[in-house]
Enzyme design. Structure first.
Site, PDB file in Angstrom:
ATOM      1  N   GLU A  91      -9.764  -2.441   5.210  1.00 28.82           N
ATOM      2  CA  GLU A  91     -10.404  -2.212   6.496  1.00 28.82           C
ATOM      3  C   GLU A  91     -11.632  -3.118   6.629  1.00 28.82           C
ATOM      4  OE1 GLU A  91      -8.717  -0.464   8.456  1.00 28.82           O
ATOM      5  OE2 GLU A  91      -8.334   1.588   7.815  1.00 28.82           O
ATOM      6  N   ASP A 102       0.810  -1.215   0.000  1.00 31.61           N
ATOM      7  CA  ASP A 102       0.000   0.000   0.000  1.00 31.61           C
ATOM      8  C   ASP A 102       0.844   1.267   0.000  1.00 31.61           C
ATOM      9  OD1 ASP A 102       0.904  -0.545   2.605  1.00 31.61           O
ATOM     10  OD2 ASP A 102      -1.091  -1.063   3.327  1.00 31.61           O
ATOM     11  N   ASN A 149      -7.704  -3.366  14.109  1.00 35.83           N
ATOM     12  CA  ASN A 149      -9.080  -3.695  13.700  1.00 35.83           C
ATOM     13  C   ASN A 149      -9.107  -4.908  12.770  1.00 35.83           C
ATOM     14  OD1 ASN A 149      -7.970  -2.685  11.388  1.00 35.83           O
ATOM     15  ND2 ASN A 149      -9.375  -0.953  11.164  1.00 35.83           N
ATOM     16  N   HIS A 208      -7.257  -5.191   9.952  1.00 39.14           N
ATOM     17  CA  HIS A 208      -6.961  -4.931   8.538  1.00 39.14           C
ATOM     18  C   HIS A 208      -5.648  -5.591   8.113  1.00 39.14           C
ATOM     19  CE1 HIS A 208      -4.860  -0.812   9.483  1.00 39.14           C
ATOM     20  NE2 HIS A 208      -3.940  -1.742   9.374  1.00 39.14           N
TER      21      HIS A 208
HETATM   22  C1  F6R Z   1       1.483  -1.613   6.174  1.00 40.43           C
HETATM   23  C2  F6R Z   1       0.152  -2.215   6.199  1.00 40.43           C
HETATM   24  C3  F6R Z   1      -0.639  -2.302   7.450  1.00 40.43           C
HETATM   25  C4  F6R Z   1       0.174  -2.595   8.701  1.00 40.43           C
HETATM   26  C5  F6R Z   1      -0.728  -2.609   9.930  1.00 40.43           C
HETATM   27  C6  F6R Z   1       0.075  -2.832  11.193  1.00 40.43           C
HETATM   28  O1  F6R Z   1       2.032  -1.682   4.882  1.00 40.43           O
HETATM   29  O2  F6R Z   1      -0.310  -2.629   5.182  1.00 40.43           O
HETATM   30  O3  F6R Z   1      -1.639  -3.279   7.293  1.00 40.43           O
HETATM   31  O4  F6R Z   1       0.811  -3.839   8.548  1.00 40.43           O
HETATM   32  O5  F6R Z   1      -1.397  -1.405  10.024  1.00 40.43           O
HETATM   33  O6  F6R Z   1       0.885  -1.717  11.408  1.00 40.43           O
HETATM   34  P1  F6R Z   1       2.047  -1.709  12.510  1.00 40.43           P
HETATM   35  O7  F6R Z   1       3.047  -2.707  12.052  1.00 40.43           O
HETATM   36  O8  F6R Z   1       2.601  -0.317  12.470  1.00 40.43           O
HETATM   37  O9  F6R Z   1       1.406  -2.085  13.787  1.00 40.43           O
END
Ligand code: F6R
Length: 252
Positions: free
Chosen positions: A142, A67, A135, A137
């Site tokens: 989401e 992303d 959540n 994702h």
């Molecule tokens: C990042 C991504 C997100 C993160 C998720 C966890 O490229 O796609 O899904 O993996 O938000 O984020 P952290 O690792 O910061 O807790």
């Protein structure tokens, strides 16, 4: 699904990096799906170390990131393109033109999503690294009544904006939208490595791995994939350790 709970984050980082490295050893032209956020930081550090110690070359590797924020140029220090250069690409011998992220600055975002999907279709991912949001994702897919299969523009949930505000000066500066690979593209990867750390992820990890498969928790769709490796620190794994379901847990 093989779930390993690690005593230390250093060991988790080393083992996750070793899995990525072995994918490249087996297939020097491997296609890696990469993630950003806090979870992979230590893994990328360990991978850089292992690559330098073993003289592992990434010259034939192609990468696709999950992303990118809409509206942040690659030079912006909170863009995922910038993160990837800082955390990994500048420290290994991968040619930058073989590294791909969605272009959050594209004037035609819909066309950019089509372009990204075409590239993904032509280069199937061998190993996809994933973190998970509080959540549930994965990427920026989401929780929703219905999920999108391919790359798409998504509105970030207030909870995701709040969680990512720690990287920005003020919460208002966190972009409200991102381009993300869809769940179908993620599930097409031959192997998936899901990593989570910290007590704040324990509940969602348990829900994702042992709860119902539901779009309300996008990470639960990983239960449908044939080759998922999960690596957790003991805080993120604590709800599973007390679980008496038939999970195959390995303690390391
Ligand atoms: C990042 C991504 C997100 C993160 C998720 C966890 O490229 O796609 O899904 O993996 O938000 O984020 P952290 O690792 O910061 O807790």
């Amino acid at each position: 699904m093989r779930i390993t709970i690690f005593d230390s984050n250093e060991e988790l980082d080393a083992r996750a990096a070793a899995l990525i490295a072995s994918t490249v050893v087996e297939r020097p032209a491997a296609v890696l799906g990469l993630a950003t956020g806090s979870t992979p930081v230590g893994i990328y550090k360990a991978l850089i170390r292992q690559a330098s110690q073993t003289k592992l070359s990434f010259a034939g590797v192609t990468t696709y990131n999950l992303d990118e924020y809409v509206g942040l140029p690659p030079e912006h220090d909170q863009s995922y393109a910038y993160y990837m250069k800082q955390q990994l690409f500048d420290h290994i011998d991968i040619p930058l033109e073989q590294t791909h992220l969605p272009n959050g600055m594209a004037t035609d975002l819909a066309a950019e999503c089509v372009r990204y999907d075409r590239m993904l279709a032509s280069q199937p991912i061998d190993l996809q690294l994933l973190g998970v949001g509080h959540n549930g994702h994965i990427g920026f897919n989401e929780p929703a009544e219905a999920l999108v299969g391919g790359t798409h523009v998504t509105d970030l949930e207030p909870a995701t904006i709040a969680a990512n505000a720690r990287f920005f000066e003020r919460e208002e500066l966190v972009p409200r939208q991102a381009i993300t690979m869809g769940v179908a593209s993620i599930l097409k990867a031959r192997q998936i490595l899901l990593v989570a750390r910290g007590a704040d992820k324990a509940q969602i990890v348990k829900q994702a791995l042992t709860g119902p498969i539901s779009t309300a928790c996008p990470a639960s769709l990983l239960q449908t994939h044939a080759h998922v490796t999960v690596m957790l620190d003991k805080e993120a794994g604590k709800e599973l350790m007390s679980d008496d379901s038939a999970l195959h847990l390995v303690y390391s």
